[in-house]
Design a protein around this motif. Structure first.
Motif, short mmCIF file in Angstrom:
data_model
loop_
_atom_site.label_atom_id
_atom_site.label_comp_id
_atom_site.label_asym_id
_atom_site.label_seq_id
_atom_site.Cartn_x
_atom_site.Cartn_y
_atom_site.Cartn_z
N ALA A 152 1.03 -1.09 -0.17
CA ALA A 152 0.44 -0.03 -0.03
C ALA A 152 0.99 0.93 0.02
O ALA A 152 0.58 1.89 -0.91
CB ALA A 152 -0.56 -0.12 1.11
N VAL A 153 1.76 1.24 0.72
CA VAL A 153 2.81 2.19 0.82
C VAL A 153 3.32 2.67 -0.14
O VAL A 153 3.43 4.09 -0.83
CB VAL A 153 3.97 2.31 2.37
CG1 VAL A 153 4.79 3.64 1.73
CG2 VAL A 153 2.98 2.36 3.50
N LYS A 154 4.09 1.52 -1.19
CA LYS A 154 4.39 1.33 -2.50
C LYS A 154 4.31 2.19 -3.45
O LYS A 154 4.17 3.57 -3.84
CB LYS A 154 4.81 0.15 -2.86
CG LYS A 154 5.13 0.33 -4.12
CD LYS A 154 5.93 -1.16 -4.46
CE LYS A 154 6.53 -1.78 -5.89
NZ LYS A 154 6.09 -3.08 -6.38
N HIS A 155 2.53 1.38 -3.32
CA HIS A 155 1.59 2.01 -4.23
C HIS A 155 1.24 3.50 -4.36
O HIS A 155 1.14 4.67 -5.30
CB HIS A 155 0.19 1.30 -4.49
CG HIS A 155 0.62 -0.18 -5.30
ND1 HIS A 155 0.34 -1.26 -4.48
CD2 HIS A 155 0.95 -0.21 -6.04
CE1 HIS A 155 0.79 -2.14 -5.44
NE2 HIS A 155 0.86 -1.28 -6.43
N PHE A 156 1.36 4.32 -2.90
CA PHE A 156 0.84 4.98 -2.71
C PHE A 156 2.39 6.81 -3.16
O PHE A 156 1.79 7.28 -3.45
CB PHE A 156 0.42 5.47 -1.01
CG PHE A 156 -1.05 5.18 -0.70
CD1 PHE A 156 -2.05 4.97 -1.57
CD2 PHE A 156 -1.26 4.52 0.48
CE1 PHE A 156 -3.10 4.74 -1.26
CE2 PHE A 156 -2.02 3.41 0.44
CZ PHE A 156 -3.71 3.77 -0.13
N VAL A 157 3.05 5.98 -2.45
CA VAL A 157 4.65 7.15 -3.46
C VAL A 157 4.07 6.93 -4.65
O VAL A 157 4.32 8.20 -5.43
CB VAL A 157 5.66 6.41 -2.69
CG1 VAL A 157 6.44 6.95 -2.91
CG2 VAL A 157 5.30 6.23 -0.86
N LEU A 158 4.11 4.99 -5.19
CA LEU A 158 4.42 5.74 -6.66
C LEU A 158 3.04 6.61 -7.65
O LEU A 158 3.69 7.17 -8.77
CB LEU A 158 4.31 4.30 -7.67
CG LEU A 158 5.75 3.88 -7.12
CD1 LEU A 158 5.68 1.92 -7.78
CD2 LEU A 158 6.79 4.20 -8.32
N ALA A 159 1.95 7.02 -7.15
CA ALA A 159 1.15 7.59 -7.17
C ALA A 159 1.57 9.15 -7.03
O ALA A 159 0.93 9.89 -8.10
CB ALA A 159 -0.56 7.48 -6.60
N ALA A 160 2.03 9.45 -6.24
CA ALA A 160 2.09 10.74 -5.39
C ALA A 160 3.80 11.08 -6.11
O ALA A 160 3.28 12.31 -6.97
CB ALA A 160 2.60 11.28 -4.13
#
Length: 378
Positions: A152-160
């Motif tokens: 989840a953290v990885k995907h949120f950061v990639l989205a950012a």
């Protein structure tokens, strides 16, 4: 032949052409007009009118590849998720390589609780367009639902990383919240510092950074984070108050005084006048403290528990304990505060000190009726 006679045939031809007038639009041109009209109506929130326009377009140009996606966007905005899913499935039959269709379908499946189908669609969207931040964010939410916190953290950061600048703070904070929810404060602090270092100045992000810096004992850095947040959030008086509190802890009363004054410039609040009074008392400036107490009494809202309890404490400091008890008695009697044991005990303790036994009994009975068993009250 006379030149005049040569011109006449041309005039006749031109006149004949004028009589015909402009050619009517083709069905394809009409369909394009209705597509533009329907899109405008959709953007204006006129959903029923937009559907009518798209229906007319469909009659004129039924094979237009844009139509199913247009219906899908409409249905999605209307909350008709099953219809939207069907529309985007049809859109994919016509445009299977359009990443947005896969992304929308994935989002809809996620809302319907079909997480496997959602992940599959979203991954197809990202295979076609790796910077689809909507798909990345939705994968983060799905990972979170499945308890896969690191993913989840990885995907949120990639989205950012991929989204427009105004949306970056929201996604970074989402990642930080996942980390703090797991007690991983050091990682959250590092993440927030990294993005602040990259130029993000959203007050929400800087405030979260300040919170984590306070937790880590980095008070000077926290004061600077809150100060920047306050500068970028001119209507929030609490941020300058936090700066003042930190400077007080750092034994910098001059800086604290300046911060509290900035808070009052945003909004006149009793709690800040109380803080200023305590600052003056610490500097043995009793008259200045007394003046701030007067200002606190003038600006008190009467609805904030913290404000009223701190004001009561200050009144006690100035040996106005009866006034303090009056505030605490009224506050503790409110139904919303009946289970606030700390507030009830504070009221009972002051009442005992003033030998107000009726108030002591009333408050102690209130504590007992709330289910809290005490060896002694107070």
């Amino acid at each position: 032949m006379h030149p005049r006679w040569r011109v006449l045939p041309l005039l006749v031809l031109l006149a004949a052409g004028c009589e015909e007038g402009p050619k009517p639009p083709t069905p394809q041109q009409q369909a394009e007009g209705y597509y533009i009209k329907g899109t405008a109506e959709y953007l204006q929130g006129k959903f029923d009118q937009a559907i009518t326009s798209f229906d007319t377009m469909k009659a004129l140009s039924p094979e237009d590849p844009r139509l199913p996606a247009a219906y899908g966007e409409l249905y999605l905005s209307m909350g008709r998720l099953n219809d939207a899913a069907t529309a985007f499935e049809q859109a994919l039959l016509r445009e299977p390589k359009r990443a947005t269709n896969w992304s929308r379908l994935g989002f809809i499946h996620a809302q319907l609780g079909k997480l496997d189908e959602a992940q599959s669609a979203l991954r197809k969207a990202l295979a076609l367009y790796p910077k689809d931040f909507n798909a990345l964010e939705q994968l983060g939410e799905i990972s979170l639902k499945r308890g896969e916190k690191d993913a989840a953290v990885k995907h949120f950061v990639l989205a950012a990383e991929s989204c427009p600048d105004p949306s970056k703070p929201v996604l970074v904070l989402r990642a930080a919240e996942v980390l703090t929810g797991e007690g991983r404060h050091a990682e959250a602090l590092q993440l927030l510092q990294q993005w602040a270092g990259r130029g993000l100045r959203a007050p929400t992000l800087l405030t979260a950074l300040g919170d984590e810096q306070v937790r880590a004992g980095q008070l000077p850095a926290a004061a600077e984070s809150y100060r920047m947040a306050a500068s970028n959030s001119p209507r929030d008086p609490t941020l300058w108050e936090l700066v003042g509190e930190i400077y007080m802890k750092l034994d910098k009363p001059g800086d604290a005084l300046a911060a509290y004054r900035e808070s009052l410039r945003v909004k006149d609040r009793a709690v800040v006048h109380v803080a200023l009074a305590r600052l003056h008392l610490k500097r043995n400036e009793r008259e200045a403290a007394k003046e701030e107490l007067g200002l606190a009494l003038e600006s008190v809202s009467g609805s904030d528990v913290r404000e009223l309890t701190e004001l009561a404490d200050l009144l006690s400091t100035f040996d106005r304990k009866k006034d303090a008890l009056s505030i605490l008695s009224s506050l503790s009697a409110e139904p919303d505060n009946a289970k606030d044991v700390e507030l009830q005990l504070r009221t009972a303790t002051l009442a005992r000190e003033l030998k107000d036994e009726d108030t002591v009994r009333t408050v102690c009975a209130r504590i007992a009726s709330g289910g809290t068993q005490l060896k002694k009250c107070p």
